[in-house]
Write a protein that holds these residues in place. Structure first.
Motif, PDB file in Angstrom:
ATOM      1  N   ALA A  44       0.814  -1.222   0.000  1.00  0.00           N
ATOM      2  CA  ALA A  44       0.000   0.000   0.000  1.00  0.00           C
ATOM      3  C   ALA A  44       0.846   1.270   0.000  1.00  0.00           C
ATOM      4  O   ALA A  44       0.418   2.295  -0.557  1.00  0.00           O
ATOM      5  N   GLU A  45       2.009   1.229   0.607  1.00  0.00           N
ATOM      6  CA  GLU A  45       2.788   2.460   0.787  1.00  0.00           C
ATOM      7  C   GLU A  45       3.113   3.181  -0.517  1.00  0.00           C
ATOM      8  O   GLU A  45       2.927   4.413  -0.596  1.00  0.00           O
ATOM      9  N   PRO A  46       3.584   2.491  -1.573  1.00  0.00           N
ATOM     10  CA  PRO A  46       3.847   3.229  -2.824  1.00  0.00           C
ATOM     11  C   PRO A  46       2.592   3.877  -3.402  1.00  0.00           C
ATOM     12  O   PRO A  46       2.663   4.972  -3.990  1.00  0.00           O
ATOM     13  N   ILE A  47       1.436   3.218  -3.269  1.00  0.00           N
ATOM     14  CA  ILE A  47       0.174   3.788  -3.750  1.00  0.00           C
ATOM     15  C   ILE A  47      -0.159   5.054  -2.960  1.00  0.00           C
ATOM     16  O   ILE A  47      -0.593   6.069  -3.519  1.00  0.00           O
ATOM     17  N   MET A  48       0.061   5.003  -1.658  1.00  0.00           N
ATOM     18  CA  MET A  48      -0.205   6.162  -0.818  1.00  0.00           C
ATOM     19  C   MET A  48       0.771   7.292  -1.114  1.00  0.00           C
ATOM     20  O   MET A  48       0.416   8.470  -1.024  1.00  0.00           O
ATOM     21  N   ARG A  49       1.991   6.953  -1.493  1.00  0.00           N
ATOM     22  CA  ARG A  49       2.951   7.997  -1.892  1.00  0.00           C
ATOM     23  C   ARG A  49       2.475   8.700  -3.163  1.00  0.00           C
ATOM     24  O   ARG A  49       2.675   9.915  -3.323  1.00  0.00           O
ATOM     25  N   GLU A  50       1.865   7.951  -4.065  1.00  0.00           N
ATOM     26  CA  GLU A  50       1.310   8.553  -5.271  1.00  0.00           C
ATOM     27  C   GLU A  50       0.193   9.532  -4.913  1.00  0.00           C
ATOM     28  O   GLU A  50       0.094  10.609  -5.499  1.00  0.00           O
ATOM     29  N   SER A  60      -2.227   8.889   5.060  1.00  0.00           N
ATOM     30  CA  SER A  60      -1.972   7.962   6.167  1.00  0.00           C
ATOM     31  C   SER A  60      -2.934   6.789   6.126  1.00  0.00           C
ATOM     32  O   SER A  60      -3.982   6.844   5.474  1.00  0.00           O
ATOM     33  N   ALA A  61      -2.552   5.740   6.835  1.00  0.00           N
ATOM     34  CA  ALA A  61      -3.423   4.573   7.010  1.00  0.00           C
ATOM     35  C   ALA A  61      -3.454   4.232   8.484  1.00  0.00           C
ATOM     36  O   ALA A  61      -2.465   4.420   9.211  1.00  0.00           O
ATOM     37  N   ALA A  62      -4.613   3.726   8.938  1.00  0.00           N
ATOM     38  CA  ALA A  62      -4.759   3.381  10.353  1.00  0.00           C
ATOM     39  C   ALA A  62      -5.703   2.205  10.511  1.00  0.00           C
ATOM     40  O   ALA A  62      -6.504   1.902   9.618  1.00  0.00           O
ATOM     41  N   VAL A  63      -5.589   1.559  11.660  1.00  0.00           N
ATOM     42  CA  VAL A  63      -6.498   0.478  12.035  1.00  0.00           C
ATOM     43  C   VAL A  63      -7.108   0.832  13.383  1.00  0.00           C
ATOM     44  O   VAL A  63      -6.599   1.689  14.113  1.00  0.00           O
ATOM     45  N   LEU A  64      -8.192   0.155  13.713  1.00  0.00           N
ATOM     46  CA  LEU A  64      -8.880   0.407  14.978  1.00  0.00           C
ATOM     47  C   LEU A  64      -8.241  -0.408  16.095  1.00  0.00           C
ATOM     48  O   LEU A  64      -7.918  -1.584  15.937  1.00  0.00           O
ATOM     49  N   SER A  65      -8.053   0.234  17.238  1.00  0.00           N
ATOM     50  CA  SER A  65      -7.524  -0.439  18.427  1.00  0.00           C
ATOM     51  C   SER A  65      -8.339   0.039  19.618  1.00  0.00           C
ATOM     52  O   SER A  65      -8.056   1.095  20.189  1.00  0.00           O
ATOM     53  N   GLY A  66      -9.367  -0.716  19.982  1.00  0.00           N
ATOM     54  CA  GLY A  66     -10.254  -0.275  21.043  1.00  0.00           C
ATOM     55  C   GLY A  66     -10.995   0.969  20.608  1.00  0.00           C
ATOM     56  O   GLY A  66     -11.599   1.005  19.539  1.00  0.00           O
ATOM     57  N   ARG A  74       2.416   6.300   7.332  1.00  0.00           N
ATOM     58  CA  ARG A  74       2.310   7.764   7.357  1.00  0.00           C
ATOM     59  C   ARG A  74       3.223   8.342   6.280  1.00  0.00           C
ATOM     60  O   ARG A  74       4.447   8.155   6.325  1.00  0.00           O
ATOM     61  N   ILE A  75       2.629   8.983   5.270  1.00  0.00           N
ATOM     62  CA  ILE A  75       3.383   9.651   4.214  1.00  0.00           C
ATOM     63  C   ILE A  75       3.224  11.157   4.426  1.00  0.00           C
ATOM     64  O   ILE A  75       2.141  11.702   4.163  1.00  0.00           O
ATOM     65  N   PRO A  76       4.245  11.851   4.905  1.00  0.00           N
ATOM     66  CA  PRO A  76       4.098  13.295   5.165  1.00  0.00           C
ATOM     67  C   PRO A  76       3.918  14.075   3.873  1.00  0.00           C
ATOM     68  O   PRO A  76       4.426  13.692   2.814  1.00  0.00           O
ATOM     69  N   GLY A  77       3.177  15.165   3.950  1.00  0.00           N
ATOM     70  CA  GLY A  77       3.015  16.056   2.814  1.00  0.00           C
ATOM     71  C   GLY A  77       4.108  17.115   2.812  1.00  0.00           C
ATOM     72  O   GLY A  77       4.940  17.181   3.718  1.00  0.00           O
ATOM     73  N   ARG A  78       4.079  17.945   1.793  1.00  0.00           N
ATOM     74  CA  ARG A  78       5.077  19.017   1.703  1.00  0.00           C
ATOM     75  C   ARG A  78       4.787  20.142   2.684  1.00  0.00           C
ATOM     76  O   ARG A  78       5.678  20.864   3.097  1.00  0.00           O
ATOM     77  N   HIS A  79       3.511  20.297   3.014  1.00  0.00           N
ATOM     78  CA  HIS A  79       3.117  21.376   3.918  1.00  0.00           C
ATOM     79  C   HIS A  79       3.211  20.883   5.357  1.00  0.00           C
ATOM     80  O   HIS A  79       2.862  19.745   5.676  1.00  0.00           O
ATOM     81  N   PRO A 195     -12.086  11.379  -5.094  1.00  0.00           N
ATOM     82  CA  PRO A 195     -11.876  10.435  -6.203  1.00  0.00           C
ATOM     83  C   PRO A 195     -10.476   9.814  -6.191  1.00  0.00           C
ATOM     84  O   PRO A 195     -10.324   8.615  -6.462  1.00  0.00           O
ATOM     85  N   VAL A 196      -9.466  10.610  -5.874  1.00  0.00           N
ATOM     86  CA  VAL A 196      -8.083  10.101  -5.829  1.00  0.00           C
ATOM     87  C   VAL A 196      -7.935   9.067  -4.726  1.00  0.00           C
ATOM     88  O   VAL A 196      -7.331   8.001  -4.916  1.00  0.00           O
ATOM     89  N   LEU A 197      -8.512   9.363  -3.572  1.00  0.00           N
ATOM     90  CA  LEU A 197      -8.407   8.454  -2.437  1.00  0.00           C
ATOM     91  C   LEU A 197      -9.175   7.156  -2.692  1.00  0.00           C
ATOM     92  O   LEU A 197      -8.709   6.066  -2.333  1.00  0.00           O
ATOM     93  N   ARG A 198     -10.323   7.272  -3.313  1.00  0.00           N
ATOM     94  CA  ARG A 198     -11.115   6.070  -3.616  1.00  0.00           C
ATOM     95  C   ARG A 198     -10.407   5.174  -4.631  1.00  0.00           C
ATOM     96  O   ARG A 198     -10.440   3.941  -4.523  1.00  0.00           O
ATOM     97  N   ARG A 199      -9.757   5.769  -5.619  1.00  0.00           N
ATOM     98  CA  ARG A 199      -9.012   4.959  -6.585  1.00  0.00           C
ATOM     99  C   ARG A 199      -7.857   4.236  -5.898  1.00  0.00           C
ATOM    100  O   ARG A 199      -7.583   3.066  -6.183  1.00  0.00           O
ATOM    101  N   ALA A 200      -7.187   4.932  -4.989  1.00  0.00           N
ATOM    102  CA  ALA A 200      -6.089   4.302  -4.246  1.00  0.00           C
ATOM    103  C   ALA A 200      -6.607   3.158  -3.385  1.00  0.00           C
ATOM    104  O   ALA A 200      -5.995   2.079  -3.321  1.00  0.00           O
ATOM    105  N   ALA A 201      -7.738   3.383  -2.721  1.00  0.00           N
ATOM    106  CA  ALA A 201      -8.324   2.337  -1.883  1.00  0.00           C
ATOM    107  C   ALA A 201      -8.680   1.110  -2.715  1.00  0.00           C
ATOM    108  O   ALA A 201      -8.456  -0.029  -2.290  1.00  0.00           O
ATOM    109  N   GLN A 202      -9.219   1.332  -3.915  1.00  0.00           N
ATOM    110  CA  GLN A 202      -9.579   0.208  -4.781  1.00  0.00           C
ATOM    111  C   GLN A 202      -8.348  -0.593  -5.174  1.00  0.00           C
ATOM    112  O   GLN A 202      -8.372  -1.840  -5.198  1.00  0.00           O
ATOM    113  N   ARG A 203      -7.258   0.088  -5.469  1.00  0.00           N
ATOM    114  CA  ARG A 203      -6.016  -0.612  -5.829  1.00  0.00           C
ATOM    115  C   ARG A 203      -5.499  -1.446  -4.660  1.00  0.00           C
ATOM    116  O   ARG A 203      -5.022  -2.576  -4.851  1.00  0.00           O
TER     117      ARG A 203
END
Length: 211
Positions: A44-50, A60-66, A74-79, A195-203
């Motif tokens: 997933a990380e390279p897709i998230m970098r795109e 970023s990506a996360a899972v539920l814990s309690g 976590r892919i930091p942005g430029r800002h 739309p960008v995030l949904r395409r990444a999620a589908q991949r």
């Protein structure tokens, strides 16, 4: 150390023979799950970098814990954002975009129980703290298939998240994009980011299908 070992024995993850301890086959299942998870996030990380490069924002990506979410990528942005986030960071699920979609993906009974167990308090003047309103917001996230948080976690921070589902359709994680409120409006996030995030999620979900 002996107490830890005895706990592992009691839970079936280790065997004891006199003063000697050894790991049990039960641990193999845990290791397999962990390795499988690492494989997913390595994919997933390279897709998230795109996503981050396309939108010039953090992804970023996360899972539920309690009652919390835990960051796993976590892919930091430029800002620069004032909030400090990294892999392993815990945040309350109720006031985060990824938390909302993860809660939305739970069976209703489990969702209600987790929301009831959540220590809810205002992070900003915009934080939803009324449990009935929170339940409604989570239902909207379930219906829409995404969640937007507008300065509920931190003043000036907006984020949009979508769920990640496994091959059985179960929500197992979430990915989001975060931005500064003064730079991107909520409407622009829905129009340009979703739309960008949904395409990444589908991949990423397609990866589940071949596992």
């Amino acid at each position: 150390a002996r107490r830890f070992l005895l706990t592992l024995v009691a839970t079936g993850y280790a065997n004891q023979s006199g003063r000697r301890f050894s790991l049990s086959p039960k641990l193999i299942g845990v290791a397999r799950s962990w390795l499988s998870g690492r494989s997913l996030w390595s994919f997933a990380e390279p897709i998230m970098r795109e996503v981050s490069a396309t939108l010039n924002e953090s992804c970023s990506a996360a899972v539920l814990s309690g009652t919390d979410i835990v960051y796993v990528v976590r892919i930091p942005g430029r800002h620069i954002l004032s909030v400090s986030l990294q892999v392993g960071t815990h945040l309350p699920a109720f006031c985060t975009s990824m938390g909302r979609v993860l809660l939305a993906g739970l069976p209703e009974k489990e969702r209600v129980e987790l929301l009831d167990a959540s220590p809810i308090h205002a992070k900003t003047p915009k934080t939803l703290t009324d449990r009935k309103q929170l339940a409604q917001a989570i239902e909207v996230a379930a219906s829409d298939g995404y969640a937007v948080i507008d300065e509920e976690l931190e003043v000036g921070l907006r984020s949009l998240a979508v769920p990640l589902r496994d091959h059985a359709g179960k929500v197992v994680a979430a990915i989001n994009v975060s931005t500064q409120a003064g730079r991107v409006s909520v409407e622009e996030m829905r129009r340009d980011f979703l739309p960008v995030l949904r395409r990444a999620a589908q991949r990423i979900e397609d990866y589940f299908a071949v596992q």
